[in-house]
Design a protein around this motif. Structure first.
Motif, PDB file in Angstrom:
ATOM      1  N   ASP A 137      -5.779   8.688  -1.041  1.00 61.22           N
ATOM      2  CA  ASP A 137      -6.470   9.145  -2.591  1.00 61.22           C
ATOM      3  C   ASP A 137      -7.973   8.528  -2.633  1.00 61.22           C
ATOM      4  O   ASP A 137      -9.051   8.460  -2.467  1.00 61.22           O
ATOM      5  CB  ASP A 137      -5.376   9.456  -3.732  1.00 61.22           C
ATOM      6  CG  ASP A 137      -5.000  10.309  -3.902  1.00 61.22           C
ATOM      7  OD1 ASP A 137      -5.311  11.198  -3.157  1.00 61.22           O
ATOM      8  OD2 ASP A 137      -4.259  10.097  -4.438  1.00 61.22           O
ATOM      9  N   GLU A 138      -7.482   7.126  -2.509  1.00 62.07           N
ATOM     10  CA  GLU A 138      -8.866   6.387  -2.101  1.00 62.07           C
ATOM     11  C   GLU A 138      -9.878   6.582  -0.778  1.00 62.07           C
ATOM     12  O   GLU A 138     -10.913   6.516  -1.303  1.00 62.07           O
ATOM     13  CB  GLU A 138      -8.267   4.772  -1.513  1.00 62.07           C
ATOM     14  CG  GLU A 138      -8.642   3.888  -2.018  1.00 62.07           C
ATOM     15  CD  GLU A 138      -9.617   3.140  -3.745  1.00 62.07           C
ATOM     16  OE1 GLU A 138     -11.024   2.960  -3.457  1.00 62.07           O
ATOM     17  OE2 GLU A 138      -9.091   3.277  -4.277  1.00 62.07           O
TER      18      GLU A 138
ATOM     19  N   LYS B 212     -10.759   9.175   0.283  1.00 59.85           N
ATOM     20  CA  LYS B 212     -10.663  10.868   0.076  1.00 59.85           C
ATOM     21  C   LYS B 212     -12.352  10.372  -0.907  1.00 59.85           C
ATOM     22  O   LYS B 212     -13.278  10.860  -0.894  1.00 59.85           O
ATOM     23  CB  LYS B 212      -9.860  11.608  -0.385  1.00 59.85           C
ATOM     24  CG  LYS B 212      -9.523  12.438   0.734  1.00 59.85           C
ATOM     25  CD  LYS B 212      -8.870  13.391   0.531  1.00 59.85           C
ATOM     26  CE  LYS B 212      -9.737  14.581  -0.031  1.00 59.85           C
ATOM     27  NZ  LYS B 212      -8.887  15.880  -0.644  1.00 59.85           N
TER      28      LYS B 212
ATOM     29  N   VAL C 238       0.481  -0.999  -0.004  1.00 62.06           N
ATOM     30  CA  VAL C 238      -0.327   0.183   0.133  1.00 62.06           C
ATOM     31  C   VAL C 238       0.664   1.182   0.029  1.00 62.06           C
ATOM     32  O   VAL C 238       1.621   1.585   0.642  1.00 62.06           O
ATOM     33  CB  VAL C 238      -0.650  -0.283   1.724  1.00 62.06           C
ATOM     34  CG1 VAL C 238      -1.509   1.448   1.277  1.00 62.06           C
ATOM     35  CG2 VAL C 238      -2.060  -0.897   1.466  1.00 62.06           C
ATOM     36  N   ASP C 239       0.408   2.092  -0.324  1.00 62.48           N
ATOM     37  CA  ASP C 239       1.318   3.618  -1.175  1.00 62.48           C
ATOM     38  C   ASP C 239       0.488   4.388  -0.556  1.00 62.48           C
ATOM     39  O   ASP C 239      -0.901   4.568  -0.520  1.00 62.48           O
ATOM     40  CB  ASP C 239       1.300   3.528  -2.160  1.00 62.48           C
ATOM     41  CG  ASP C 239       2.088   4.885  -2.228  1.00 62.48           C
ATOM     42  OD1 ASP C 239       1.293   6.117  -2.590  1.00 62.48           O
ATOM     43  OD2 ASP C 239       2.858   5.708  -2.215  1.00 62.48           O
TER      44      ASP C 239
ATOM     45  N   SER D 291       0.107   7.671   0.009  1.00 58.63           N
ATOM     46  CA  SER D 291      -0.493   8.467  -1.287  1.00 58.63           C
ATOM     47  C   SER D 291      -1.762   8.485  -1.803  1.00 58.63           C
ATOM     48  O   SER D 291      -3.532   7.894  -1.418  1.00 58.63           O
ATOM     49  CB  SER D 291       0.640   9.796  -1.966  1.00 58.63           C
ATOM     50  OG  SER D 291       0.925   9.064  -2.514  1.00 58.63           O
ATOM     51  N   GLU D 292      -1.378   7.040  -2.234  1.00 55.43           N
ATOM     52  CA  GLU D 292      -2.471   6.054  -2.701  1.00 55.43           C
ATOM     53  C   GLU D 292      -3.848   6.211  -1.782  1.00 55.43           C
ATOM     54  O   GLU D 292      -4.900   6.749  -2.547  1.00 55.43           O
ATOM     55  CB  GLU D 292      -2.457   4.893  -3.945  1.00 55.43           C
ATOM     56  CG  GLU D 292      -1.378   4.981  -4.908  1.00 55.43           C
ATOM     57  CD  GLU D 292      -0.983   3.832  -5.538  1.00 55.43           C
ATOM     58  OE1 GLU D 292      -1.263   2.624  -5.132  1.00 55.43           O
ATOM     59  OE2 GLU D 292      -0.041   3.936  -6.330  1.00 55.43           O
ATOM     60  N   MET D 293      -3.631   5.613  -0.970  1.00 54.76           N
ATOM     61  CA  MET D 293      -4.477   5.277   0.169  1.00 54.76           C
ATOM     62  C   MET D 293      -5.290   6.306   0.316  1.00 54.76           C
ATOM     63  O   MET D 293      -6.683   6.457   0.968  1.00 54.76           O
ATOM     64  CB  MET D 293      -4.040   4.615   1.418  1.00 54.76           C
ATOM     65  CG  MET D 293      -4.727   4.124   2.645  1.00 54.76           C
ATOM     66  SD  MET D 293      -4.002   3.651   4.145  1.00 54.76           S
ATOM     67  CE  MET D 293      -3.664   5.306   4.940  1.00 54.76           C
TER      68      MET D 293
END
Length: 134
Positions: free
Chosen positions: A54-55, A57, A47-48, A50-52
């Motif tokens: 974004d997901e 939000k 899990v990245d 920043s990607e988490m």
């Protein structure tokens, strides 16, 4: 309102808020509008961060409850549009009720910074932190 909470695990300790994000093995997503709880066990998943965020939000989660948080993590959450609340103790259900009643305090940057300093020893010989003010 949806809230993200790091918890000890998704088993027998699922209602215990973790002492910090690094101590969390699972997360709880709680929706106050319908009292729906979803448990996630992200261990082992690549899990990245920043990607988490974004997901989260994208799914309407913009609130976080934390027992402890590092100042940099608080800044990342805050700059990403999240509200970070300081838990009162580590009981998940109590904190969710306090959140619904709007009684949980927001985590402040100065408070997070002071918690880091409270772990410092009195001697700089034992400290390698660049943030130390001793």
């Amino acid at each position: 309102m949806k809230v993200f909470v790091p918890v000890i695990d998704s088993g027998s300790h699922r209602y215990e808020i973790a002492g910090g994000f690094s101590q969390s093995c699972s997360v709880c997503i709680y929706d106050t509008s319908d009292n729906h709880v979803t448990w996630y066990d992200p261990s082992g998943l690549p899990v990245d961060f920043s990607e988490m965020l974004d997901e989260l939000k994208l799914n309407g989660v913009v609130n976080v409850i934390a027992t402890a948080i590092q100042p940099m993590a608080l800044k990342v959450f805050s700059n990403g549009g999240f509200r970070v609340y300081r838990s009162v103790g580590n009981d998940l259900l109590t904190n969710l009720e306090l959140l619904k009643m709007r009684c949980l305090p927001l985590y402040g940057y100065e408070e997070a910074l002071s918690e880091v300093h409270s772990f410092c020893a009195t001697s700089c010989d034992s400290c390698s932190s660049v943030m130390c003010q001793n």
